[in-house]
Design a protein around this motif. Structure first.
Motif, PDB file in Angstrom:
ATOM      1  N   LEU A  74       0.861  -1.185   0.000  1.00 29.38           N
ATOM      2  CA  LEU A  74       0.000   0.000   0.000  1.00 29.38           C
ATOM      3  C   LEU A  74       0.892   1.227   0.000  1.00 29.38           C
ATOM      4  O   LEU A  74       1.749   1.383   0.873  1.00 29.38           O
ATOM      5  N   THR A  75       0.712   2.105  -0.973  1.00 27.39           N
ATOM      6  CA  THR A  75       1.554   3.289  -1.083  1.00 27.39           C
ATOM      7  C   THR A  75       0.722   4.556  -0.958  1.00 27.39           C
ATOM      8  O   THR A  75      -0.439   4.582  -1.392  1.00 27.39           O
ATOM      9  N   TRP A 100      -1.725  -1.384  -3.859  1.00 23.26           N
ATOM     10  CA  TRP A 100      -2.852  -0.601  -3.347  1.00 23.26           C
ATOM     11  C   TRP A 100      -2.447   0.865  -3.203  1.00 23.26           C
ATOM     12  O   TRP A 100      -1.288   1.180  -2.916  1.00 23.26           O
ATOM     13  N   ARG A 149      -3.598   4.700  -1.396  1.00 30.18           N
ATOM     14  CA  ARG A 149      -4.442   5.410  -0.445  1.00 30.18           C
ATOM     15  C   ARG A 149      -5.243   6.478  -1.191  1.00 30.18           C
ATOM     16  O   ARG A 149      -4.775   7.032  -2.184  1.00 30.18           O
ATOM     17  N   GLY A 199      -5.149  -2.816   9.771  1.00 31.61           N
ATOM     18  CA  GLY A 199      -3.806  -2.288   9.637  1.00 31.61           C
ATOM     19  C   GLY A 199      -3.109  -2.053  10.945  1.00 31.61           C
ATOM     20  O   GLY A 199      -3.241  -2.828  11.899  1.00 31.61           O
ATOM     21  N   ASN A 200      -2.378  -0.943  11.029  1.00 29.29           N
ATOM     22  CA  ASN A 200      -1.581  -0.671  12.227  1.00 29.29           C
ATOM     23  C   ASN A 200      -2.261   0.322  13.158  1.00 29.29           C
ATOM     24  O   ASN A 200      -1.627   0.865  14.059  1.00 29.29           O
ATOM     25  N   GLY A 235      -2.238  -5.333   7.565  1.00 31.15           N
ATOM     26  CA  GLY A 235      -1.266  -4.325   7.171  1.00 31.15           C
ATOM     27  C   GLY A 235      -0.224  -4.089   8.247  1.00 31.15           C
ATOM     28  O   GLY A 235      -0.556  -3.986   9.428  1.00 31.15           O
ATOM     29  N   VAL A 268       3.664  -1.793   8.762  1.00 32.50           N
ATOM     30  CA  VAL A 268       4.759  -0.971   8.234  1.00 32.50           C
ATOM     31  C   VAL A 268       6.048  -1.754   8.464  1.00 32.50           C
ATOM     32  O   VAL A 268       6.473  -1.943   9.611  1.00 32.50           O
ATOM     33  N   ASP A 305       6.267   0.274  14.195  1.00 32.49           N
ATOM     34  CA  ASP A 305       6.827  -0.027  12.888  1.00 32.49           C
ATOM     35  C   ASP A 305       7.870  -1.134  13.031  1.00 32.49           C
ATOM     36  O   ASP A 305       8.575  -1.221  14.046  1.00 32.49           O
ATOM     37  N   ARG A 334      -0.174  -7.127   3.823  1.00 31.55           N
ATOM     38  CA  ARG A 334      -0.093  -5.913   3.013  1.00 31.55           C
ATOM     39  C   ARG A 334       0.974  -5.014   3.621  1.00 31.55           C
ATOM     40  O   ARG A 334       0.864  -4.562   4.760  1.00 31.55           O
ATOM     41  N   GLU A 389       2.631  -1.740   4.272  1.00 32.22           N
ATOM     42  CA  GLU A 389       2.220  -0.344   4.253  1.00 32.22           C
ATOM     43  C   GLU A 389       3.465   0.533   4.157  1.00 32.22           C
ATOM     44  O   GLU A 389       4.257   0.622   5.096  1.00 32.22           O
ATOM     45  N   TYR A 444       4.782   7.275   4.615  1.00 29.98           N
ATOM     46  CA  TYR A 444       4.521   8.534   3.926  1.00 29.98           C
ATOM     47  C   TYR A 444       5.835   9.269   3.651  1.00 29.98           C
ATOM     48  O   TYR A 444       6.802   9.152   4.420  1.00 29.98           O
TER      49      TYR A 444
END
Length: 351
Positions: free
Chosen positions: A12-13, A45, A47, A201-202, A238, A240, A280, A305, A307, A310
């Motif tokens: 996921l980017t 994926w 965002r 996710g996280n 998800g 990181v 993370d 997934r 992640e 950013y």
């Protein structure tokens, strides 16, 4: 404790771009999708982000990504449903799915980031009184199923054609590829009742616990308990994950500083909603595998997934994807897609 076994690997980017040069950033993200496909990843994926340096329309972006890739699943996590027209969004998603030969995976949420700024721009009148939550997602799914509008004798006339009206293009398979990003017990119960896939996710809500792992395990248990009898669907986890192995010394320091800047939020519930954050996973592949082997949530799923953080650069994203694909995922039992080349070096996406 069970050993994690991963059968599906996606990433996921955030789709970053510079304020004064959005095209370059978006082009690099499209190239990253292609790079992931060549590495053998199962899914890529994006965002959806409003008023930020990111993709404001996942359907438009994935339509473009579908023309730049051939095999990889194309996902969005997540579309904030409160800003969308259920019928018009269903049209856009159906069109993008047909153009990609049925590869879309669509994730939704009910949150509305920046609502005080955007609400009046998106909706006429008092939007605070509208159903901008679960019911709106259900309407998108219903539209995607493509039931005819009007009575059995209702037809519409267009140049050279008379037909019964329904959402076009008609592609009912997409309605079976809808996900919900669930972070609370209420949300996962609703997703299960609707037969939607679960994205976890996280970030979760601390309900009855201050421990992230306990809370997330509770969500997965409740989701599976609430699924209708005989209903099987997908659950994707998800995390990181940032490996250091092929990064240079400067980049390694940057990765460690990034994780350190986010560590404090993982120490306990944050804010009135008691939000809990997962740490993370940063280190060498060996260190990462030790942490993942000790993650009881990962042992409960077969889809992982990745992640991506950013505001990293394309070369850094490539290095992360490369190292996870070659050094981490195979040790978790994952194998790359059989029809995709795997011997791809970091840095190739920009060629």
């Amino acid at each position: 404790m069970s050993t994690p076994t991963i059968s599906s690997l996606a990433f996921l980017t955030p789709g970053n771009f510079a304020d004064d040069d959005p095209r370059t950033g978006l082009e690099e993200t499209l190239r990253l999708f292609g790079y992931g496909e060549r590495l053998g990843y199962d899914g890529a994926w994006i965002r959806q982000r409003h008023l930020e340096h990111g993709v404001g329309s996942a359907a438009v972006f994935l339509a473009a990504a579908g023309q730049r890739t051939e095999r990889i699943e194309l996902g969005t996590a997540v579309i904030p449903i409160g800003y969308e027209s259920p019928f018009r969004l269903a049209e856009d998603l159906a069109l993008a799915d047909v153009l990609s030969a049925g590869r879309l995976q669509v994730g939704f949420s009910t949150g509305m980031p920046h609502a005080d700024l955007l609400g009046d721009l998106v909706h006429d009148g008092d939007w605070r009184g509208l159903d901008l939550s679960y019911g709106r997602i259900a309407r998108v799914v219903e539209n995607l199923r493509g039931d005819y509008l009007g009575g059995p004798d209702t037809v519409i006339h267009s140049p050279g054609n008379v037909q019964r009206p329904r959402l076009q293009p008609h592609n009912p398979g997409l309605a079976r590829r809808i996900w919900y990003g669930g972070g609370s017990l209420r949300s996962v119960r609703w997703a299960a009742g609707q037969g939607l896939g679960l994205l976890s996710g996280n970030i979760v809500t601390g309900e009855g616990t201050d421990d992230f792992t306990t809370a997330q395990l509770g969500l997965l248990t409740e989701y599976r308990r609430a699924l209708p009898a005989g209903r099987a669907t997908r659950v994707a986890l998800g995390r990181v994950i940032v490996p250091l192995d092929s990064a240079d010394a400067r980049t390694r320091a940057r990765y460690r500083a990034y994780a350190a800047s986010r560590h404090e939020r993982t120490l306990g519930p944050q804010g009135p909603r008691r939000t809990l954050f997962a740490p993370d996973v940063v280190g060498t592949a060996e260190q990462i595998l030790e942490q993942l082997a000790a993650d009881p949530v990962l042992a409960e799923v077969s889809e992982l997934r990745l992640e991506l953080p950013y505001e990293f650069q394309r070369e850094e994203y490539e290095q992360i994807l490369h190292d996870v694909r070659h050094l981490v995922a195979p040790e978790l039992g994952w194998r790359p897609a059989a029809d995709g080349p795997v011997a791809v070096a970091a840095g190739e996406a920009g060629r």
